[in-house]
Design a protein around this motif. Structure first.
Motif, PDB file in Angstrom:
ATOM      1  N   UNK A   1      -3.860 -15.095   3.604  1.00 14.08           N
ATOM      2  CA  UNK A   1      -2.853 -14.561   2.677  1.00 14.08           C
ATOM      3  C   UNK A   1      -2.151 -13.379   3.332  1.00 14.08           C
ATOM      4  N   UNK A   2      -1.149 -12.859   2.642  1.00 11.95           N
ATOM      5  CA  UNK A   2      -0.507 -11.622   3.103  1.00 11.95           C
ATOM      6  C   UNK A   2      -1.035 -10.441   2.294  1.00 11.95           C
ATOM      7  N   UNK A   3      -2.299 -10.553   1.831  1.00 15.90           N
ATOM      8  CA  UNK A   3      -2.896  -9.510   1.002  1.00 15.90           C
ATOM      9  C   UNK A   3      -3.936  -8.708   1.776  1.00 15.90           C
ATOM     10  N   UNK A   4      -4.070  -7.453   1.380  1.00 14.82           N
ATOM     11  CA  UNK A   4      -5.128  -6.591   1.870  1.00 14.82           C
ATOM     12  C   UNK A   4      -5.939  -6.154   0.662  1.00 14.82           C
TER      13      UNK A   4
ATOM     14  N   UNK B   1       0.836  -1.193   0.000  1.00 16.73           N
ATOM     15  CA  UNK B   1       0.000   0.000   0.000  1.00 16.73           C
ATOM     16  C   UNK B   1       0.875   1.249   0.000  1.00 16.73           C
ATOM     17  N   UNK B   2       1.947   1.226   0.751  1.00 18.50           N
ATOM     18  CA  UNK B   2       2.844   2.389   0.816  1.00 18.50           C
ATOM     19  C   UNK B   2       3.434   2.700  -0.554  1.00 18.50           C
TER      20      UNK B   2
ATOM     21  N   UNK C   1      -8.631  -3.062  -5.406  1.00 20.16           N
ATOM     22  CA  UNK C   1      -7.291  -3.516  -5.744  1.00 20.16           C
ATOM     23  C   UNK C   1      -6.777  -4.290  -4.532  1.00 20.16           C
ATOM     24  N   UNK C   2      -5.636  -4.914  -4.677  1.00 19.25           N
ATOM     25  CA  UNK C   2      -5.027  -5.632  -3.562  1.00 19.25           C
ATOM     26  C   UNK C   2      -3.607  -5.138  -3.354  1.00 19.25           C
ATOM     27  N   UNK C   3      -3.189  -5.180  -2.095  1.00 19.36           N
ATOM     28  CA  UNK C   3      -1.823  -4.840  -1.726  1.00 19.36           C
ATOM     29  C   UNK C   3      -1.244  -5.997  -0.943  1.00 19.36           C
TER      30      UNK C   3
ATOM     31  N   UNK D   1     -12.133   5.080   1.312  1.00 21.13           N
ATOM     32  CA  UNK D   1     -11.254   3.918   1.199  1.00 21.13           C
ATOM     33  C   UNK D   1     -11.594   2.917   2.300  1.00 21.13           C
ATOM     34  N   UNK D   2     -11.716   1.631   1.918  1.00 21.55           N
ATOM     35  CA  UNK D   2     -12.052   0.591   2.884  1.00 21.55           C
ATOM     36  C   UNK D   2     -11.114  -0.601   2.727  1.00 21.55           C
ATOM     37  N   UNK D   3     -10.133  -0.746   3.629  1.00 24.49           N
ATOM     38  CA  UNK D   3      -9.252  -1.922   3.556  1.00 24.49           C
ATOM     39  C   UNK D   3      -9.872  -3.118   4.271  1.00 24.49           C
TER      40      UNK D   3
END
Length: 159
Positions: free
Chosen positions: A85-88, A50-51, A142-144, A77-79
């Motif tokens: 997983x290691x995804x957000x 994300x950064x 999207x995914x981070x 924005x809504x995470x």
């Protein structure tokens, strides 16, 4: 003599079969290596953290809106963590006001973004100026990847 020739022929066939299998395995290893590089590139450059990616995504969305003279009234924005997983997953909700052609071009450009943006939902929320200006709410996701822990902090963590 006949037995020696038969044994030689069998060894030659076995050698030919072994070489064919070796070549097939080399091809599989080459393909594996290529796909590994592509997958690493996908995670590093398409998903990223994300950064690394949020500011360019925000700039791109606002730039596309400005290009088509669409006013993004506010952006939410809504995470959400993706379990296992290691995804957000990151959903971006944007209320937009603009003419139909410009809104259609905006959505098309978002879908073609280099930033792996997915248009999840488009809602017509109203019309202004006798229908010339439409109000939409668009949800884009999207995914981070979660940032990897620093080597020093990972080593210092209690066991």
């Amino acid at each position: 003599l006949g037995n020696l020739q038969a044994a030689r022929d069998a060894a030659a066939r076995a050698l030919h079969t072994g070489k064919a299998r070796r070549d097939a395995m080399r091809d599989l290893i080459r393909r594996y290596d290529e796909e590994t590089v592509r997958l690493e590139d996908f995670y590093a450059n398409r998903l990223g953290t994300q950064a690394d990616r949020m500011t360019p995504i925000q700039k791109e969305i606002r730039g596309i809106a400005a290009e088509f003279r669409i006013d993004p009234e506010s952006i939410d924005y809504s995470p959400a963590e993706v379990a296992g997983t290691d995804l957000t997953s990151f959903q971006i909700t944007i209320p937009l006001v603009g003419g139909y052609p410009n809104l259609r071009h905006f959505i098309n450009r978002v879908e073609k973004s280099e930033h792996l943006l997915i248009v999840d939902e488009v809602q017509l929320t109203g019309a202004r100026e006798g229908g010339a200006m439409l109000s939409l709410t668009i949800k884009i996701s999207t995914c981070f990847r979660s940032p990897r822990p620093e080597a020093g902090r990972a080593a210092a963590a209690p066991a």
